[in-house]
Design an enzyme around this catalytic site. Sequence first.
Site, mmCIF file in Angstrom:
data_model
loop_
_atom_site.group_PDB
_atom_site.id
_atom_site.type_symbol
_atom_site.label_atom_id
_atom_site.label_comp_id
_atom_site.label_asym_id
_atom_site.label_seq_id
_atom_site.Cartn_x
_atom_site.Cartn_y
_atom_site.Cartn_z
ATOM 1 N N THR A 71 53.864 35.745 -4.252
ATOM 2 C CA THR A 71 55.030 36.517 -3.847
ATOM 3 C C THR A 71 54.724 38.005 -3.997
ATOM 4 O O THR A 71 53.579 38.392 -4.261
ATOM 5 C CB THR A 71 56.294 36.033 -4.603
ATOM 6 N N ASN B 136 51.729 32.984 1.537
ATOM 7 C CA ASN B 136 52.577 32.700 0.367
ATOM 8 C C ASN B 136 52.154 31.417 -0.338
ATOM 9 O O ASN B 136 52.827 30.971 -1.269
ATOM 10 C CB ASN B 136 54.065 32.620 0.756
ATOM 11 N N THR C 237 62.733 51.236 12.700
ATOM 12 C CA THR C 237 61.505 51.837 13.234
ATOM 13 C C THR C 237 61.014 50.929 14.358
ATOM 14 O O THR C 237 60.380 49.901 14.111
ATOM 15 C CB THR C 237 60.428 51.918 12.122
ATOM 16 N N GLY D 146 57.291 42.125 6.682
ATOM 17 C CA GLY D 146 56.530 40.910 6.393
ATOM 18 C C GLY D 146 57.354 39.646 6.584
ATOM 19 O O GLY D 146 56.832 38.625 7.040
ATOM 20 N N LYS E 37 62.316 31.329 -8.675
ATOM 21 C CA LYS E 37 62.895 29.980 -8.808
ATOM 22 C C LYS E 37 61.830 28.912 -8.605
ATOM 23 O O LYS E 37 62.109 27.716 -8.689
ATOM 24 C CB LYS E 37 63.989 29.771 -7.747
ATOM 25 N N LYS F 281 51.133 39.167 -1.275
ATOM 26 C CA LYS F 281 50.968 38.252 -0.123
ATOM 27 C C LYS F 281 49.860 38.693 0.840
ATOM 28 O O LYS F 281 49.144 37.857 1.380
ATOM 29 C CB LYS F 281 52.290 38.138 0.646
ATOM 30 N N ALA G 97 61.496 44.157 10.922
ATOM 31 C CA ALA G 97 60.147 43.932 11.469
ATOM 32 C C ALA G 97 59.101 44.044 10.368
ATOM 33 O O ALA G 97 57.992 44.503 10.607
ATOM 34 C CB ALA G 97 59.877 44.932 12.591
HETATM 35 P P1 ATR Z 1 59.415 42.529 3.713
HETATM 36 O O1 ATR Z 1 58.004 42.118 3.415
HETATM 37 O O2 ATR Z 1 60.433 42.066 2.705
HETATM 38 O O3 ATR Z 1 59.831 42.216 5.115
HETATM 39 P P2 ATR Z 1 58.865 45.259 4.414
HETATM 40 O O4 ATR Z 1 57.613 44.830 5.089
HETATM 41 O O5 ATR Z 1 58.864 46.487 3.572
HETATM 42 O O6 ATR Z 1 59.438 44.122 3.501
HETATM 43 O O7 ATR Z 1 59.982 45.415 5.557
HETATM 44 C C1 ATR Z 1 61.295 45.760 5.266
HETATM 45 C C2 ATR Z 1 62.140 45.671 6.534
HETATM 46 O O8 ATR Z 1 63.504 45.983 6.207
HETATM 47 C C3 ATR Z 1 61.755 46.678 7.617
HETATM 48 O O9 ATR Z 1 62.016 46.123 8.877
HETATM 49 C C4 ATR Z 1 62.712 47.854 7.332
HETATM 50 O O10 ATR Z 1 62.939 48.685 8.428
HETATM 51 P P3 ATR Z 1 61.894 49.882 8.764
HETATM 52 O O11 ATR Z 1 60.669 49.202 9.289
HETATM 53 O O12 ATR Z 1 62.576 50.688 9.788
HETATM 54 O O13 ATR Z 1 61.675 50.586 7.471
HETATM 55 C C5 ATR Z 1 63.944 47.081 6.984
HETATM 56 N N1 ATR Z 1 64.960 47.816 6.198
HETATM 57 C C6 ATR Z 1 64.989 47.993 4.851
HETATM 58 N N2 ATR Z 1 66.093 48.664 4.479
HETATM 59 C C7 ATR Z 1 66.808 48.925 5.615
HETATM 60 C C8 ATR Z 1 68.035 49.579 5.906
HETATM 61 N N3 ATR Z 1 68.790 50.105 4.930
HETATM 62 N N4 ATR Z 1 68.450 49.653 7.187
HETATM 63 C C9 ATR Z 1 67.702 49.110 8.187
HETATM 64 N N5 ATR Z 1 66.520 48.473 7.986
HETATM 65 C C10 ATR Z 1 66.073 48.375 6.728
#
Ligand code: ATR
Length: 272
Positions: free
Chosen positions: A62, A87, A153, A130, A16, A66, A128
């Site tokens: 994006t 970003n 995690t 990005g 967007k 990043k 936890a």
């Molecule tokens: P982003 O940059 O969008 O934050 P990322 O660094 O891949 O993407 O982080 C994704 C986050 O979503 C993580 O905290 C992940 O949890 P894990 O670290 O345990 O993998 C969380 N996440 C994604 N899908 C999930 C789900 N179905 N249930 C719980 N946590 C989820």
Amino acid sequence: MTDRYAVFGNPLSHTKSPFIHGAFARQFGDDLIYETIEAPVDGFAAAVRAFVDAGGKGFNVTVPFKVEAADLADEAHEAVVLCGASNCVKVEDGRLIAENFDGVGLVRDIVSNIGVEIKGRRVLFAGAGGATRGALVPFLEAGAGEIVIANRTVSKAEEICELLGPRGSIRACGYDAINGGFDIVFNSTSASLTGAGLPIPPVAFQGALLAYDLAYGKGKTPFLTLAEQSGAARLADGVGMLVEQAAEAFAWWRGRRPNTAPIIKAMTIPLK
Ligand code: ATR
């Protein structure tokens, strides 16, 4: 001469940013173009160089670039150093200066648009990755009373706490260890993008002033539905954050802060 800006990402079909920056530019009658540059996954640095050589003045970044943008920069501001991702980049005399406005945009949306104070509040971030890393520093600066990061995690949440712990009250836990209510609850996981639910216990929303899903345009996500059913007073998605971080970028690049309200209004999709 027309000033050139862009967003780099891959894929970029849903961005967007050109709409938002185009609307900002019209507010001031600015002569600028804002392009989408879908760089090859292994070709970000070369695409940036070509853009800079052609006179580009600044760009947004994006997924998935990043972290690479932060590494590529000649100079990085504090939020970028702390979260390892950028970003937004400004080009000055051919040098790349990296910023990260996600957290500032989120804080601004909550305080100025939604009208919820952050000072002294108990804040829960689910996730936890990005998105959480990018958001945290401005929250600590805004005086949040306590920040808890819950993640599937747990070690990833602990890592962030080690990094930011000295700057405020911040701790990590698993979802099953949540046993009380928070004033503000964020979903900054990527779960809403796939429609997945999260194992947040309903008690987390007890007395909550606000439940905020950082995802935009996904409607009432499983997180927001859970929040509503569990008693959160107010629900929000990430539209305000998206527009506010863009306004921060525009102001940084061009020295004038646009009015975000009409753009947020135009982009808001009711949470049905
Ligand atoms: P982003 O940059 O969008 O934050 P990322 O660094 O891949 O993407 O982080 C994704 C986050 O979503 C993580 O905290 C992940 O949890 P894990 O670290 O345990 O993998 C969380 N996440 C994604 N899908 C999930 C789900 N179905 N249930 C719980 N946590 C989820």
